[in-house]
Design an enzyme around this catalytic site. Structure first.
Site, short mmCIF file in Angstrom:
data_model
loop_
_atom_site.label_atom_id
_atom_site.label_comp_id
_atom_site.label_asym_id
_atom_site.label_seq_id
_atom_site.Cartn_x
_atom_site.Cartn_y
_atom_site.Cartn_z
N HIS A 85 -8.44 17.78 -113.70
CA HIS A 85 -7.00 18.01 -113.84
C HIS A 85 -6.44 17.04 -114.86
CE1 HIS A 85 -2.73 18.48 -112.78
NE2 HIS A 85 -3.08 19.61 -112.19
N ASP A 105 -6.52 25.06 -108.36
CA ASP A 105 -6.59 26.39 -108.98
C ASP A 105 -7.90 27.10 -108.64
OD1 ASP A 105 -4.09 26.25 -110.45
OD2 ASP A 105 -5.06 24.74 -111.68
#
Length: 430
Positions: free
Chosen positions: A311, A369
């Protein structure tokens, strides 16, 4: 915001300027450069605003090194386990979690605004059936300002409040309408006897031919996805909403701008990209070829990327990912999908990323995600609709950020500066 001292900037020949330094309740201190141009004639240069605080905010805080996400001071882990989405909405909008009576009133307000104007259906029919859901959602949200002109004055607190309720209440209805339109099924109207997320799932998946059965495990899973995506500090779409609203435009237009920004594959499209990656691996041979895929990922000369891992903000674990991992396995168990080839492939990829030193040393852990995409696919949400689900959840965060900006006495219309590198002044030859 507390003044903690001064930072002295040296420039030119022996020139200096003192700039105030402020500290917040969490995070790095900031240097106040608002008077820099007036005092020095210079701007700062910060492409992407990666080192620039564009506002002061009391809504969301991220500590990327610790892997911490707070909504109004509450850890995301506690909210996801102990609260539902509408309680989280109330918290983001009001600053505190609701008591029983406040929750009852808030839920009642939202429930009573889930219907949309019937003419929205005619507007919807102007789109091609194969249009991307985010193209449809951008249009539908922007069109709300035409259907609800009594709540478009951004400077009227009461109108902002009713537009907030309308957006939170109607986004599930509009998202489900967009889905039903693309698959050619009749639109399902909301039901006031159902909770927020259960109502959305019914509008998505019910058909007139049979009764729709609510599955509490799946409802809770999707509700958790909504909570985990409700806000995330000053990201691209949130900054877009703030910048758009700073001009005084109406709330529906500002939120539509956020929806459009979220559509970008580098932002809201990440879970869609993660699922498409799994489809590509499956098409190329599935688990038998996963070793070859990992080898390509590790090859710096390869264009193959591992989607859904690591991330930009979290340098350690994404705190939302652990929660979503638990939810992912609950959903797969509930639906008996652990033996499904696609989901087996996803779990194999997860195992490699959590154990392979290449990924562990680089802290390329599965992020929210990766898991949310698997959960949505298992529930039955088509991949192109993933980003629209994200927009549905993020709407409350955008509204909270917009309201905070409008109430800030220091807010001004956004006007970024530039470092001009084009041609110098020149004259047109006659």
């Amino acid at each position: 915001m507390n003044e903690k001292g001064k930072a002295t900037l040296s420039y030119g020949e022996g020139k200096t300027v003192d700039l105030p330094v402020y500290g917040g309740s969490h995070g790095p201190d900031v240097i106040d450069i608002r008077k820099l141009y007036g005092q020095t004639g210079m701007f700062t240069y910060d492409p992407g605003f990666l080192s620039t605080a564009s506002c002061n905010s009391a809504i969301t805080f991220i500590d990327g090194d610790k892997g911490e996400l707070l909504y109004r001071g509450y850890p995301i882990e506690q909210l996801a386990k102990n609260c539902d989405f509408l309680e989280t909405c109330y918290l983001l909008l009001k600053g505190e979690l609701p008591d029983a009576e406040q929750k009852k009133q808030f839920v009642g307000q939202v429930t009573n605004h889930t219907m949309v104007h019937e003419q929205m259906q005619f507007f919807l029919r102007g789109f091609r059936r194969d249009a991307h859901p985010m193209a449809v959602m951008t249009g539908l949200v922007g069109a709300m300002s035409a259907f609800y002109p009594d709540s478009i004055n951004l400077n009227d607190a009461k109108q902002r409040e009713i537009s907030a309720i309308r957006l939170i209440a109607k986004l599930p209805t509009l998202t489900a309408m967009a889905y039903k339109y693309t698959v050619g099924q009749p639109i399902v109207y909301p039901r006031n006897d159902l909770g927020y997320t259960a109502n959305f799932m019914r509008m998505m998946f019910a058909v007139p031919a049979e009764e729709y059965k609510i599955n509490d495990v799946l409802v809770r899973a999707l509700d958790r996805i909504f909570i985990l995506h409700a806000d995330h500090e000053q990201n691209a779409s949130t900054s877009t909403v703030r910048l758009c609203a700073s001009s005084g435009t109406n709330p529906f237009a500002a939120i539509a701008a956020g929806v459009a920004c979220l559509w970008g594959p580098a932002h809201g499209g990440a879970n869609e990209a993660a699922l498409n990656m799994l489809y590509d691996i499956q098409r190329d041979g599935g688990e038998a070829k996963i070793g070859e895929f990992i080898t390509k990922v590790k090859d710096k000369n390869s264009n193959v990327r591992l989607m859904g891992f690591g991330h930009r903000v979290y340098k350690n674990h994404d705190p939302r990912a652990k929660l979503m991992r638990e939810t992912c396995h609950e959903v797969l168990n509930e639906l008996g999908l652990h033996d499904d080839p696609l989901f087996k492939l996803a779990m194999s990829l997860e195992k490699i990323a959590l154990e392979d030193d290449y990924f562990v040393s680089r802290k390329l852990y599965p992020n929210v995600d990766f898991y949310s995409g698997i959960v949505q696919k298992a529930i039955g949400i088509p991949v192109p609709l993933f980003t629209a689900i994200f927009a549905l959840a993020r709407t409350v965060g955008w509204i909270a950020q917009l309201n905070e900006m409008i109430a800030d006495p220091e807010y001004k219309i956004g006007r970024p500066r530039q470092l001009y590198a084009g041609a110098q002044r020149r004259d047109v030859k006659k």
